[in-house]
Design a protein around this motif. Structure first.
Motif, PDB file in Angstrom:
ATOM      1  N   GLU A  70       0.810  -1.223   0.000  1.00 10.49           N
ATOM      2  CA  GLU A  70       0.000   0.000   0.000  1.00 10.49           C
ATOM      3  C   GLU A  70       0.843   1.273   0.000  1.00 10.49           C
ATOM      4  OE1 GLU A  70      -2.682  -0.218   3.251  1.00 10.49           O
ATOM      5  OE2 GLU A  70      -3.793  -1.945   2.451  1.00 10.49           O
ATOM      6  N   SER A  71       1.988   1.257   0.646  1.00  7.92           N
ATOM      7  CA  SER A  71       2.763   2.482   0.799  1.00  7.92           C
ATOM      8  C   SER A  71       3.489   2.842  -0.485  1.00  7.92           C
ATOM      9  CB  SER A  71       3.775   2.330   1.934  1.00  7.92           C
ATOM     10  OG  SER A  71       4.764   1.392   1.578  1.00  7.92           O
ATOM     11  N   LEU A  72       3.786   4.118  -0.634  1.00 12.17           N
ATOM     12  CA  LEU A  72       4.497   4.619  -1.804  1.00 12.17           C
ATOM     13  C   LEU A  72       5.875   3.995  -1.915  1.00 12.17           C
ATOM     14  CD1 LEU A  72       5.003   6.571  -4.144  1.00 12.17           C
ATOM     15  CD2 LEU A  72       5.587   8.324  -2.456  1.00 12.17           C
ATOM     16  N   GLU A  73       6.583   3.929  -0.764  1.00 12.93           N
ATOM     17  CA  GLU A  73       7.946   3.411  -0.796  1.00 12.93           C
ATOM     18  C   GLU A  73       7.984   1.924  -1.156  1.00 12.93           C
ATOM     19  OE1 GLU A  73       6.668   5.184   1.570  1.00 12.93           O
ATOM     20  OE2 GLU A  73       7.841   7.046   1.654  1.00 12.93           O
ATOM     21  N   ALA A  74       6.900   1.184  -0.841  1.00 16.74           N
ATOM     22  CA  ALA A  74       6.901  -0.266  -1.081  1.00 16.74           C
ATOM     23  C   ALA A  74       6.547  -0.629  -2.508  1.00 16.74           C
ATOM     24  CB  ALA A  74       5.944  -0.955  -0.108  1.00 16.74           C
ATOM     25  N   LYS A  75       5.828   0.251  -3.215  1.00 10.37           N
ATOM     26  CA  LYS A  75       5.378  -0.075  -4.564  1.00 10.37           C
ATOM     27  C   LYS A  75       6.531  -0.378  -5.524  1.00 10.37           C
ATOM     28  CE  LYS A  75       0.813   0.062  -4.762  1.00 10.37           C
ATOM     29  NZ  LYS A  75      -0.014  -1.012  -5.354  1.00 10.37           N
ATOM     30  N   PRO A  76       7.545   0.502  -5.585  1.00 11.94           N
ATOM     31  CA  PRO A  76       8.643   0.199  -6.518  1.00 11.94           C
ATOM     32  C   PRO A  76       9.301  -1.147  -6.237  1.00 11.94           C
ATOM     33  CG  PRO A  76       8.810   2.448  -5.687  1.00 11.94           C
ATOM     34  CD  PRO A  76       7.757   1.779  -4.879  1.00 11.94           C
ATOM     35  N   TRP A  77       9.466  -1.472  -4.952  1.00  9.22           N
ATOM     36  CA  TRP A  77      10.118  -2.746  -4.611  1.00  9.22           C
ATOM     37  C   TRP A  77       9.240  -3.923  -5.014  1.00  9.22           C
ATOM     38  CZ3 TRP A  77      15.028  -2.452  -3.732  1.00  9.22           C
ATOM     39  CH2 TRP A  77      15.565  -1.300  -3.160  1.00  9.22           C
ATOM     40  N   ALA A  78       7.936  -3.754  -4.877  1.00  6.36           N
ATOM     41  CA  ALA A  78       7.030  -4.820  -5.306  1.00  6.36           C
ATOM     42  C   ALA A  78       7.164  -5.049  -6.811  1.00  6.36           C
ATOM     43  CB  ALA A  78       5.589  -4.448  -4.951  1.00  6.36           C
ATOM     44  N   PHE A  79       7.260  -3.942  -7.556  1.00  5.45           N
ATOM     45  CA  PHE A  79       7.474  -4.058  -9.005  1.00  5.45           C
ATOM     46  C   PHE A  79       8.771  -4.808  -9.307  1.00  5.45           C
ATOM     47  CE2 PHE A  79      10.279  -1.962 -12.133  1.00  5.45           C
ATOM     48  CZ  PHE A  79       9.747  -2.505 -13.303  1.00  5.45           C
ATOM     49  N   LEU A  80       9.856  -4.441  -8.611  1.00  6.64           N
ATOM     50  CA  LEU A  80      11.156  -5.039  -8.899  1.00  6.64           C
ATOM     51  C   LEU A  80      11.175  -6.524  -8.543  1.00  6.64           C
ATOM     52  CD1 LEU A  80      14.023  -4.628  -9.890  1.00  6.64           C
ATOM     53  CD2 LEU A  80      14.678  -3.934  -7.570  1.00  6.64           C
ATOM     54  N   ARG A  81      10.582  -6.886  -7.403  1.00  8.34           N
ATOM     55  CA  ARG A  81      10.564  -8.298  -7.004  1.00  8.34           C
ATOM     56  C   ARG A  81       9.797  -9.137  -8.019  1.00  8.34           C
ATOM     57  NH1 ARG A  81       9.376  -6.324  -1.865  1.00  8.34           N
ATOM     58  NH2 ARG A  81       7.226  -7.068  -2.056  1.00  8.34           N
ATOM     59  N   LYS A  82       8.663  -8.607  -8.489  1.00  5.54           N
ATOM     60  CA  LYS A  82       7.880  -9.359  -9.470  1.00  5.54           C
ATOM     61  C   LYS A  82       8.629  -9.451 -10.794  1.00  5.54           C
ATOM     62  CE  LYS A  82       3.378  -9.350  -9.373  1.00  5.54           C
ATOM     63  NZ  LYS A  82       1.951  -8.996  -9.457  1.00  5.54           N
ATOM     64  N   LEU A  83       9.316  -8.382 -11.150  1.00  3.56           N
ATOM     65  CA  LEU A  83      10.092  -8.398 -12.387  1.00  3.56           C
ATOM     66  C   LEU A  83      11.176  -9.457 -12.327  1.00  3.56           C
ATOM     67  CD1 LEU A  83      10.909  -7.244 -15.143  1.00  3.56           C
ATOM     68  CD2 LEU A  83      12.330  -5.574 -13.915  1.00  3.56           C
ATOM     69  N   LEU A  84      11.884  -9.523 -11.204  1.00  2.28           N
ATOM     70  CA  LEU A  84      12.969 -10.494 -11.075  1.00  2.28           C
ATOM     71  C   LEU A  84      12.457 -11.929 -11.045  1.00  2.28           C
ATOM     72  CD1 LEU A  84      15.356  -8.667  -8.581  1.00  2.28           C
ATOM     73  CD2 LEU A  84      15.584  -8.907 -11.056  1.00  2.28           C
ATOM     74  N   MET A  85      11.163 -12.089 -10.809  1.00  2.00           N
ATOM     75  CA  MET A  85      10.565 -13.421 -10.908  1.00  2.00           C
ATOM     76  C   MET A  85       9.921 -13.638 -12.275  1.00  2.00           C
ATOM     77  SD  MET A  85       8.933 -14.358  -7.203  1.00  2.00           S
ATOM     78  CE  MET A  85       8.660 -16.035  -7.775  1.00  2.00           C
ATOM     79  N   SER A  86      10.258 -12.751 -13.234  1.00  2.00           N
ATOM     80  CA  SER A  86       9.767 -12.866 -14.618  1.00  2.00           C
ATOM     81  C   SER A  86       8.251 -12.842 -14.677  1.00  2.00           C
ATOM     82  CB  SER A  86      10.299 -14.151 -15.269  1.00  2.00           C
ATOM     83  OG  SER A  86      11.686 -14.218 -15.183  1.00  2.00           O
TER      84      SER A  86
END
Length: 1523
Positions: A70-86
């Motif tokens: 939900e937080s602004l700071e967490a969104k980019p990391w969520a994107f990156l983690r999902k990206l690294l899992m293809s």
């Protein structure tokens, strides 16, 4: 105004009232990108400080679902983690956030919304080079457009992401290769692929990104290659992404009905207004085959830009969104630009209302095809483009990175050194250590274990030859001179700059893979032709060539390991190399564990590293992809060649999960049919050492929400199939009690099956990764981690233990038997720990029972015998109490064992299979102790009955003296003058002599006759009448040496034709008889006190134990003769012991000892003296002193044992293996041949003597016997003093009256209170009662004073005389026997070499030993030549030879099937060739002596054994026992 609107979004924490000049200062100081990163909480990572390694950590955040963010700071990391899992849905995040302070909904999208492209740029500017490359690779797998030109913080400046793009390898099939089914596999930066670029003007209302997506998806299902305005987060104003150029590729599959273009085409997309990014546009103009400009109309400045720019040679195409209401000036402005650029109408595409998206895409597609077909210049690759970029002020990521440049130069020097030579020639020259010698070494090591090609050679000679061959190869390897290639490689990887080192390894991988792809493609083409011709010989050669020509980074890393191993033998050890390997592993580089080319593990090299094993399985089944997706790691997926072997990678665990997780050993099972049968066998064997891994079945290419439910019957069918496999495997492994798959693996039918859809969504090469694949893998990862949390209590390996386990497994592989057993140091250590604990429990149990038995024996001794019923009642009660006490202790031991198996610090899982053995050993110990206690109680009862008669006689005789004394006193009453002491003494002497004349001695028992009768009864119904008929006097037997007679003692003697066989049998029986005589003689000599029938009973039982070992070889006559011989020896000893006892207890002697007391009492009574002080002194000296002295001397045995076990000598008795080590070490140091013979031939007697000597030595040098006795004295005196205090009160609890009668009651109370503590001589107590006129209070006070004097007196006597040898003879519990019981075990010896069993407890199912010997040391010989055997049974049982002995009726039987005759012996292979060096040294040193001892010819051993010296022998001994 724009700045004012933008900054609150970029820096939400900026104070609203700050003036515009402050904003301007902030922008000038920090720039837009840092400000934006600050708003996302990413400022600390800028620039390029975010590493891939940091993202591989397994923590709670990495397991969280992006939907929960939900937080602004967490969104980019969520994107990156999902990206690294293809995950192809990684870009579909909701990037809009509410701001409580903003009420204007119209402005919300501007201030609180973020474009996904900004996230991408943000992470690329924060990521280091290696994370950039990984992100680019994952985006490419998802078929996302990747950054080609990345904007910088300075206006109109950007970076060409050459390095990031190097990680992308693409495969496609151009139409030119369709018929041949060939394909192109190439790195996108090197591939000559034409580029088509798309740009827009500021006023364009048509989304070029959507158009490009439709274009690229034309032949398949729609996919969002480029982010666009209609995607989540796509409509938000871009803050830092404008100016970025993205790239993606269209790749044909070779199917003309599907493919859009006949060959690969690259597409570039410039974000933002092209006029604002002139540099990017100029670059694209130079490198593109075609540029499509999207616009609604030309603004004046835009028109001017295109008119004044140089012509683009017809590569410029305008896509005009022309609507009905469009200003007519648009056409004129377009035509003006067309004219300026010399373009015709084919370069113009009108998007009118009649032209829908499909039609527009067709038009653009046709234009691209035509443009590419008419292209005059060849296509450029990205590397060529990178040379153009600097001319336009565009930086290139590789060219601006000094570490990368120097690393690339170093890698190029190495790769350049390959030249045009064939790879196998290069490897032989530059990487020689992993060549033929290494492969030969691998074969030799396996052959050392398997001995498959020994033929008719002698095994030990053959093994010695193999060892020499191995040493010769190792010597050759150690003479290695560093090659030019490896010198360059080591120089580069030893760089102090770790970033440069990482770049170097990446560069090496890229360059070598690129070279392999080019070279191997031609080989595959040749292979295809040969297969069409069915030329099997050529096919085999090309197959081998494909393997030989494989050259990758792993070969150089492997050579580094070999250089280290070679340096160990050269004296110039390369200490820095293992450290370097550990650093690389810690940095996240996969390192090779198993050399797939030679199928070998360089153990010395591996043992220095830190390891985690990750995956095993069949090739090309998605193992690496699964792990890469799950954990974001970088196992090689495809590089145009097959990488064989096992690779390892270390993953960090976050602090937030470290306490919840324990280590895991992950195995990926691929092809069920090929792998599962092997896996069941492997896990079945793992179960034997307590390992029960979690099992998950991953079913790939299975989609559908109903898959789990619809396939339930298939799952059950699978489990049934697995159960059948388990049953079959268990039968083969002889584990018939196992029938279910779930007994060997932790598997849940419903929870441990995963249905994962296919990896690709569509038809490759244009298919993106299936979103369902990534999502299911992520779900699998979460559930697996949670499952591991639940099993957090399971023990995990630390690194040294893991290394040992790996080494042990590799040994098992080499032996092809997977018997882990005690060849694994971890298992051996865990078993040793359990054995030590068991020894402590067993001793604690016995110590408790000994204390109880001591008290029980005293009770029997102190029981009044006036009524026989009283003694029997006491005896029966004690028997019942004994059984209850033993049962209670047994249950306590069982519970202690159960609790031990719940501990987490002793690796109990490794010894789970031995739990039943130790349970049985507890039961066995309880039975043994129970029999011992009941026998001791029987003996105490028998002794009490025998001594009670003597005590009655002594009491009568004392009463007679007392009567005479009283008569004399009565006569003196009539005399008027007082007699002097001399006169009184003369009268007493006269009376004494007359009285003693009528007292006779004790009658002697016929001990030999009693023993003979007992011996006859022991045979039961055995036919021994003939043998026992002539036996009259047992003392006549056992006078001469016992002789084993061929015809008399062997019933099947004539059946044995072989003379050597007969001699061998006779020697075995003679050795058994000798052992029986030695041990029984020692047992006889330890007997003290008077004879009782239990002595004979125990003696016969002991003889039976030895007869049992040769029972199958001898007849009943041998048993009778041996028992008569030993019982004859015992009869003389026991008779002598009995005569000594009755001499000591002679009535006359007994009375003589009391004469002075009677005289003193007589004189005191005559003179009416106060007897209080004398009576108190007599009580302490005549009653308490002998009782206390006897108590201490007899019961000090347990304290002696305890003292030794708590001293520095305790390690000698801590375990059977350590005990064996100490004995063998001492034998080696003393170098006495006779000691070796006694140790081998008379093991039990030797061990008992050794322990006895050791105990004497301990108390002669280090331990104080007087201290133990003094401590014991203090404890017993505490009980006596406590008893005195209690005895001063009557039955009613009130103090006794102060009169003479109370003194008698006091003494009676005291005797009763001490009846369970010490054995008081009741005749002496009766003496105290005689005419005792002492008042109670004075007597008590005097008694207390006398007790102090007695304690002091006994302490002085203890310090004056504490001879350990004398004490050992007198104690009831013999310390040396208890220590012997602790370390001796079952006493069984290896049937071949006679090495003793070292298994814990006594009731174990299998016997085993750490080190075996040449069989000749146990008198094993050839039945044809009489030559002692030099073979070591650990070699024999894995060779192809046969053995013959009495068990086989001297028929040949394969050593490999030795368990047919010896099912309870486990003889695993030696851990190393040097393991038996100790006994090899002994055989070489005393070969002639052993031959003479065994009446055989000397052994013929390998000449290499002569090189083993004493130092090597001791070293081998330490290694064998893990000292």
């Amino acid at each position: 105004r724009t700045v004012e609107m933008l900054l609150p979004t970029l820096v939400p924490h900026v104070i609203k009232s700050v003036c515009i000049s402050d904003y301007n200062h902030f922008i000038l100081f920090s720039g837009l990108i840092p400000a934006f990163l600050h708003s996302l909480g990413l400022a600390e990572y800028y620039p390029n400080n975010l590493s891939l390694r940091s993202l591989q950590e397994i923590n709670k955040e990495s397991l969280s679902d992006a939907a929960e963010v939900e937080s602004l700071e967490a969104k980019p990391w969520a994107f990156l983690r999902k990206l690294l899992m293809s995950n192809t849905k990684s870009r579909t995040l909701d990037c809009t956030f509410e701001d409580e302070e903003t009420e204007d909904t119209d402005s919300e999208s501007d201030t609180n919304s973020y474009n996904i492209l900004d996230f991408i740029v943000a992470f690329f500017v924060c990521a280091d080079s290696f994370l950039q490359q990984e992100m680019t690779l994952k985006m490419s797998l998802c078929q996302f457009a990747v950054p080609f030109l990345l904007p910088s913080d300075k206006q109109n400046q950007c970076t060409l992401m050459l390095w990031a793009l190097r990680g992308i390898i693409k495969e496609w099939r151009p139409h030119s290769l369709s018929e041949s089914k060939g394909f192109v596999e190439e790195n996108v930066v090197c591939a000559q692929i034409p580029l088509v670029s798309f740009v827009r003007l500021s006023n364009c209302s048509l989304s070029k990104s959507q158009v490009m997506n439709h274009l690229l998806s034309k032949s398949q299902q729609h996919h969002e290659f480029f982010c666009h305005r209609d995607m989540n987060g796509g409509s938000c104003p871009r803050k830092i992404a404008n100016g970025m150029v993205e790239m993606c590729w269209y790749l044909p599959c070779g199917n003309m009905s599907i493919d859009l273009f006949p060959d690969a085409v690259a597409f570039a997309n410039l974000r933002g207004d092209v006029c604002a990014f002139e540099t990017q546009f100029a670059f694209l103009a130079k490198v593109s085959h075609a540029i499509f400009v999207f616009l609604d109309k030309f603004e004046e400045n835009e028109q001017k830009m295109f008119i004044i720019s140089p012509p683009l040679n017809s590569k410029l195409f305008f896509v005009v969104n022309f609507q009905r209401d469009t200003n007519p000036d648009v056409k004129s402005s377009v035509e003006a630009v067309m004219a300026a650029q010399n373009l015709n109408r084919e370069n113009l595409i009108w998007k009118t209302k009649k032209v829908n998206m499909a039609r527009l895409v067709d038009m653009i597609c046709s234009t691209i095809k035509k443009s590419l077909s008419e292209a005059l210049l060849p296509s450029q690759n990205i590397e060529s483009m990178a040379k153009i970029a600097p001319e336009l002020g565009i930086s290139v990521s590789e060219l601006t990175c000094k570490p990368s440049l120097s690393a690339e130069e170093a890698a190029q020097r190495i790769v350049k050194g390959i030249g045009v030579r064939e790879i196998q020639v290069y490897k032989k020259k530059q990487l020689p250590l992993q060549g033929e010698n290494w492969k030969k070494l691998a074969e030799i090591e396996k052959e050392e274990c398997r001995l498959l090609t020994a033929g008719d050679s002698k095994l030990e000679e053959y093994k010695a030859q193999l060892q020499q061959d191995k040493e010769r190869i190792l010597k050759t390897q150690s003479q290695y001179k560093l090659t030019e290639a490896m010198s360059e490689f080591l120089k580069a990887v030893n760089s102090k700059d770790h970033i440069e080192r990482a770049f170097f390894l990446k560069w090496m991988g890229h360059k070598l893979d690129m070279r392999s792809r080019k070279y191997l493609s031609s080989l595959r083409h040749d292979l295809k032709k040969k297969r069409q011709l069915k030329d099997s010989d050529s096919i085999a050669k090309i197959d081998q060539k494909l393997l030989d020509c494989s050259l990758g980074l792993e070969h150089y890393m492997r050579e580094m390991g070999h250089i280290y191993e070679a340096s160990l033998g050269s004296g110039n050890k390369r200490h820095e190399l293992p450290t370097l390997a550990a650093e690389l592993l810690h940095a996240g580089f996969p390192l090779e564990l198993l050399d797939g080319d030679a199928s070998n593990i360089p153990e010395k090299w591996i043992k220095i590293r830190l390891l985690v094993l990750t995956v095993l399985g069949v090739q090309s089944t998605g193992k690496s992809t699964l792990l890469n997706t799950m954990f974001g790691v970088q196992f090689a997926v495809s590089s145009g060649r097959c990488t064989r072997g096992a690779y390892m990678l270390l993953l960090p665990v976050g602090e937030d999960l470290r306490t919840e997780l324990s280590s895991t050993f992950v195995i990926g099972l691929s092809d069920m049919k090929d792998i599962i049968q092997i896996a069941v066998h492997a896990f079945l064997r793992m179960r034997e050492i307590g390992k029960k891994p979690i099992c998950h079945f991953v079913h790939q290419n299975v989609a559908g929400v109903s898959a789990h439910n619809k396939l339930s019957s298939d799952r059950q069918h699978l489990l049934d199939h697995l159960n059948e496999m388990t049953k079959t495997a268990a039968a083969m492994e002889k584990k018939t009690n196992i029938s279910k798959f779930t007994e060997i693996l932790d598997y849940d039918l419903e929870l441990n099956n995963w249905y994962i859809p296919g990896l690709w969504y569509g038809t490759p090469p244009m298919a993106p990764v299936n979103t369902g694949y990534s999502a299911e893998v992520f779900d699998f990862k979460k559930k697996m981690i949670n499952h591991l949390k639940e099993r957090n209590g399971d023990p995990s390996f630390d690194i040294p233990q893991f290394l040992e386990w790996m080494s042990s497994m590799w040994r098992a592989v080499k032996f092809e038997n997977f018997i882990f057993s005690f060849q694994n140091t971890l298992v051996a250590q865990a078993y040793d720990n359990l054995s030590k604990e068991f020894s402590e429990w067993d001793w604690s149990f016995r110590q408790h029972i000994y204390d109880w038995l001591e008290s029980a024996t005293v009770q029997i001794s102190n029981t009044e015998t006036s009524s026989p019923e009283t003694l029997e009642v006491v005896f029966a009660t004690l028997q019942q109490d004994a059984q209850k006490e033993i049962c209670s202790q047994e249950e306590q031991m069982q519970e202690t064992l159960k609790q031990y198996y719940k501990r987490k610090d002793r690796r109990v899982n490794l010894v789970e299979r031995y739990k039943i053995d130790f349970m049985k050993s507890i039961n066995s110990a309880a039975i043994e102790v129970k029999n011992m206690v009941l026998n001791k109680l029987d003996a105490a009862l028998e002794l009490k009955k025998n001594t009670s008669k003597l005590e009655d006689l002594q009491r009568k005789q004392s009463a007679m003296i007392e009567k005479k004394v009283l008569e004399m006193l009565k006569n003196y009453k009539d005399r008027k003058h007082e007699l002097s002491d001399k006169e009184l003494e003369a009268d007493f002497e006269s009376m004494w002599n007359k009285t003693l004349m009528n007292i006779s001695g004790l009658k002697e028992r016929d001990i030999p006759s009693e023993m003979l009768k007992q011996l006859g009864q022991s045979f039961g119904n055995a036919p021994v009448t003939e043998q026992m008929e002539g036996v009259k006097n047992l003392t006549e037997y056992g006078c001469d040496e016992f002789k084993v007679k061929s015809k008399r003692h062997f019933s099947k003697w004539r059946r044995f034709k072989n003379v050597i066989a007969k001699r061998s049998i006779k020697q075995d029986v003679k050795a058994a008889a000798g052992n029986a005589i030695q041990n029984c003689t020692k047992m006889i000599e330890e007997s003290k006190s008077d004879y009782h029938s239990l002595l004979t009973k125990e003696l016969i039982k002991k003889i039976d134990e030895f007869i049992q070992t040769v029972n199958s070889k001898t007849n009943i006559t041998f048993e009778v003769d041996l028992k008569l011989h030993i019982c004859g020896i015992a009869s003389r000893k026991f008779l002598e012991m009995h005569r000594k006892f009755i001499a000591e207890k002679d009535p006359r002697k007994h009375l003589e000892a009391l004469k002075s007391q009677f005289l003193s009492e007589f004189i005191d009574l005559y003179r009416s003296k106060d007897q209080c002080q004398r009576k108190a002194k007599d009580f302490t000296q005549l009653c308490l002193k002998p009782a206390v002295t006897e108590y201490i001397n007899q019961s000090i045995g347990t304290e002696i044992v305890e003292a030794i076990l708590n001293s520095k000598h305790s390690t000698e008795y801590s375990s059977r293996s350590y005990f064996q080590y100490n004995i063998l070490k001492e034998l080696l140091e003393k170098e006495d041949f006779r000691d070796f013979v006694r140790y081998i031939k008379h093991y039990e007697a030797f061990v008992k003597d050794w322990i006895h000597v050791s105990v004497v030595y301990c108390f002669s040098k280090d331990l104080s016997l007087s201290e133990l006795k003094t401590k014991k004295l203090g404890l017993v005196f505490e009980k006596i003093e406590e008893a005195v205090e209690v005895s001063q009160c009557g039955e009613d609890g009130n103090p006794l009256p102060n009169n003479a009668e109370s003194t008698t009651v006091l003494i009676q109370n005291l005797c009763k209170a001490l009846s369970k503590v010490i054995t008081l001589p009741m005749d002496a107590v009766d003496r105290i009662h005689f005419q005792n006129t002492s008042l109670c209070t004075p007597f008590t006070n005097n008694l207390k004073e006398c007790l102090k004097d007695l304690k002091k007196q006994l302490e002085e006597e203890i310090h004056r005389s504490s001879d350990i040898s004398e004490t050992l003879d007198y104690v009831t519990v013999k310390p040396h026997n208890e220590l012997f019981r602790r370390v001796f075990g079952c006493g069984k010896q290896c049937p071949f070499c006679k090495t003793p069993c070292e298994a814990g407890g006594k009731a174990h199912q299998e016997h085993h030993a750490a080190v075996h010997r040449p069989q000749g040391l146990g008198s094993y010989r050839s039945l044809t030549t009489n030559i002692l055997s030099e073979e070591i049974c650990t070699s024999s049982v894995h060779g192809n030879g046969d053995f013959q002995n009495h068990k086989t009726n001297f028929e040949s039987h394969p050593y490999k099937d030795y368990r047919t005759y010896y099912p309870d012996w486990l003889i695993p292979p030696d851990r190393t060739v040097e393991a038996s060096d100790y006994w090899k040294y002994v055989l070489v040193t005393y070969n002639e002596e052993f031959a003479e001892e065994y009446k055989a010819k000397p052994a013929e051993y390998p000449s290499a054994w002569n090189n083993i010296d004493k130092v090597q022998a001791l070293k081998a001994l330490k290694s064998a026992f893990s000292i």
